[in-house]
Write an enzyme that holds these catalytic residues in place. Structure first.
Site, PDB file in Angstrom:
ATOM      1  N   ASN A  11     110.958 -20.663  46.790  1.00 20.41           N
ATOM      2  CA  ASN A  11     109.916 -20.899  45.787  1.00 20.41           C
ATOM      3  C   ASN A  11     110.548 -21.659  44.620  1.00 20.41           C
ATOM      4  OD1 ASN A  11     107.926 -20.757  43.832  1.00 20.41           O
ATOM      5  ND2 ASN A  11     107.990 -18.524  43.608  1.00 20.41           N
ATOM      6  N   TRP A  12     110.243 -22.950  44.524  1.00 14.39           N
ATOM      7  CA  TRP A  12     110.894 -23.788  43.506  1.00 14.39           C
ATOM      8  C   TRP A  12     110.259 -23.632  42.128  1.00 14.39           C
ATOM      9  CZ3 TRP A  12     111.515 -29.080  46.579  1.00 14.39           C
ATOM     10  CH2 TRP A  12     112.335 -28.834  47.691  1.00 14.39           C
ATOM     11  N   LYS A  13     109.154 -22.911  42.062  1.00 15.45           N
ATOM     12  CA  LYS A  13     108.450 -22.679  40.785  1.00 15.45           C
ATOM     13  C   LYS A  13     108.232 -24.007  40.051  1.00 15.45           C
ATOM     14  CE  LYS A  13     110.181 -18.003  40.748  1.00 15.45           C
ATOM     15  NZ  LYS A  13     110.635 -16.838  40.008  1.00 15.45           N
ATOM     16  N   HIS A  95     101.640 -14.150  42.833  1.00 12.73           N
ATOM     17  CA  HIS A  95     102.989 -13.996  42.268  1.00 12.73           C
ATOM     18  C   HIS A  95     102.898 -13.322  40.904  1.00 12.73           C
ATOM     19  CE1 HIS A  95     106.956 -14.852  40.723  1.00 12.73           C
ATOM     20  NE2 HIS A  95     107.326 -15.105  41.964  1.00 12.73           N
ATOM     21  N   GLU A  97     104.466 -13.744  38.223  1.00 14.42           N
ATOM     22  CA  GLU A  97     104.482 -14.632  37.055  1.00 14.42           C
ATOM     23  C   GLU A  97     103.065 -15.087  36.716  1.00 14.42           C
ATOM     24  OE1 GLU A  97     107.459 -17.349  38.465  1.00 14.42           O
ATOM     25  OE2 GLU A  97     109.045 -15.931  37.925  1.00 14.42           O
ATOM     26  N   GLU A 176     107.997  -7.940  45.885  1.00 13.24           N
ATOM     27  CA  GLU A 176     108.863  -8.428  44.814  1.00 13.24           C
ATOM     28  C   GLU A 176     108.772  -7.510  43.599  1.00 13.24           C
ATOM     29  OE1 GLU A 176     109.727 -12.874  45.120  1.00 13.24           O
ATOM     30  OE2 GLU A 176     107.817 -12.688  44.106  1.00 13.24           O
ATOM     31  N   GLY A 182     114.294 -13.055  38.803  1.00 14.46           N
ATOM     32  CA  GLY A 182     114.899 -13.922  37.797  1.00 14.46           C
ATOM     33  C   GLY A 182     116.385 -13.738  37.619  1.00 14.46           C
ATOM     34  N   SER A 222     115.905 -11.868  42.831  1.00 15.00           N
ATOM     35  CA  SER A 222     117.361 -12.031  42.663  1.00 15.00           C
ATOM     36  C   SER A 222     118.133 -12.060  43.983  1.00 15.00           C
ATOM     37  CB  SER A 222     117.928 -10.942  41.749  1.00 15.00           C
ATOM     38  OG  SER A 222     117.355 -11.046  40.469  1.00 15.00           O
ATOM     39  N   GLY A 243     113.818 -17.419  44.760  1.00 19.95           N
ATOM     40  CA  GLY A 243     113.472 -18.288  43.629  1.00 19.95           C
ATOM     41  C   GLY A 243     114.662 -19.142  43.241  1.00 19.95           C
TER      42      GLY A 243
HETATM   43  P1  PGA Z   1     114.295 -15.084  41.917  1.00 16.70           P
HETATM   44  O1  PGA Z   1     112.717 -15.317  42.083  1.00 16.70           O
HETATM   45  O2  PGA Z   1     114.915 -15.242  43.274  1.00 16.70           O
HETATM   46  O3  PGA Z   1     114.738 -16.168  40.952  1.00 16.70           O
HETATM   47  O4  PGA Z   1     114.485 -13.716  41.368  1.00 16.70           O
HETATM   48  C1  PGA Z   1     112.015 -14.764  43.148  1.00 16.70           C
HETATM   49  C2  PGA Z   1     110.548 -15.059  42.989  1.00 16.70           C
HETATM   50  O5  PGA Z   1     110.046 -15.018  41.866  1.00 16.70           O
HETATM   51  O6  PGA Z   1     109.838 -15.333  43.983  1.00 16.70           O
END
Ligand code: PGA
Length: 263
Positions: A11-13, A95, A97, A176, A182, A222, A243
């Site tokens: 997931n490149w966000k 998600h 976020e 998650e 993060g 993470s 992520g």
């Molecule tokens: P992260 O993000 O690997 O940077 O913790 C995971 C995600 O939000 O899908």
């Protein structure tokens, strides 16, 4: 029997320029040739078509990070699942976020899940507790709002409202824990597996045991090349949603390689 191949989603966000996205997908496609895992890349929307072009015919699949239900409508700034369906296989929905920013609710997530299934896209439904609930026993009494919203089984049930039993086989779930996202600290493999058992039981109740056995349930939060193998050693964990570490091709491919050592 050979175990199903791991599903590893990047997931490149809201990261990468167009050029970076092209380079990243090019080197992941190159590295993925030697893998048997199913790799899925989820670039930012404006780079979708270009990354889809890069991965065409390679076995690497594409996902988007969100989209609105429907096809055409007077919705300024929105992009629909109908528009992106020809360019993607998967769509990440719910998600944390987006939930935390007020951009999604259980209701909007459910509408997106139903529409994605209608269009033949595979929804990757994200659920996760907002605070560390399960390790510290909370005092008796009514749960606070954030505690109630942290019930992952309720999140999953609401996301799946009105989904037909036959369609339950077509979903992917990503567990998650929000406190683990993060690059802070990943959940321990045992902790993640424990919650995933509950999620699988929920699918068994909504559908059947056979369905629950085939729905891939990923862990996210993470993930890095150092902890990937231990996570995948848990047979409950079918793959990873990555992520930060998906933005560096060497780290991402190291994660895939680590998973394949244990599967
Ligand atoms: P992260 O993000 O690997 O940077 O913790 C995971 C995600 O939000 O899908």
């Amino acid at each position: 029997m050979e175990s199903p191949r791991p599903l590893i989603v990047g997931n490149w966000k809201m990261h990468t320029t167009l050029r970076e996205a092209q380079k990243l997908s090019e080197s992941i496609v190159h590295g993925a040739k030697q893998f048997r895992s199913q790799v899925v890349l989820c670039p930012p929307l404006p780079w979708l078509v270009s990354v889809a072009e890069e991965t065409k015919g390679t076995g690497v699949k594409i996902g988007v990070q969100d989209a609105a239900p429907g096809e055409f409508d007077a919705q300024t700034g929105n992009v629909s699942l109908g528009m992106i369906a020809p360019y993607t296989d998967y769509v990440i929905l719910g998600h944390s976020e987006r939930r935390l920013a007020g951009l999604d609710t259980d209701k909007t997530i459910n509408a997106k899940v139903l529409d994605a299934l209608k269009r033949g896209l595979t929804p990757i439904i994200c659920v996760g507790e907002f605070i560390h609930l399960y390790e510290n026993k909370r005092p008796r009494g009514r749960p606070r709002r954030i505690e109630a919203a942290s019930n992952v089984v309720v999140q999953l049930r609401r996301a799946l409202a009105d989904v037909k039993r036959v369609d339950l086989k077509k979903i992917v779930i990503a567990y998650e824990p929000v406190w683990a996202i993060g690059g802070t600290e990943a959940a321990t493999p045992e902790y993640a597996a424990k919650i995933i058992v509950r999620l699988r039981r929920t699918i068994a109740r909504l559908g059947s045991k056979a369905t629950a056995a085939v729905v891939p349930i990923l862990y996210g939060g993470s993930v890095n090349p150092e902890n990937a193998a231990a996570l995948l050693s848990q047979k409950q964990i079918d793959g990873l949603l990555v992520g930060r570490a998906s933005l560096k091709s060497d780290q991402f491919t190291a994660i895939v390689a680590a998973c394949e050592e244990v599967r």
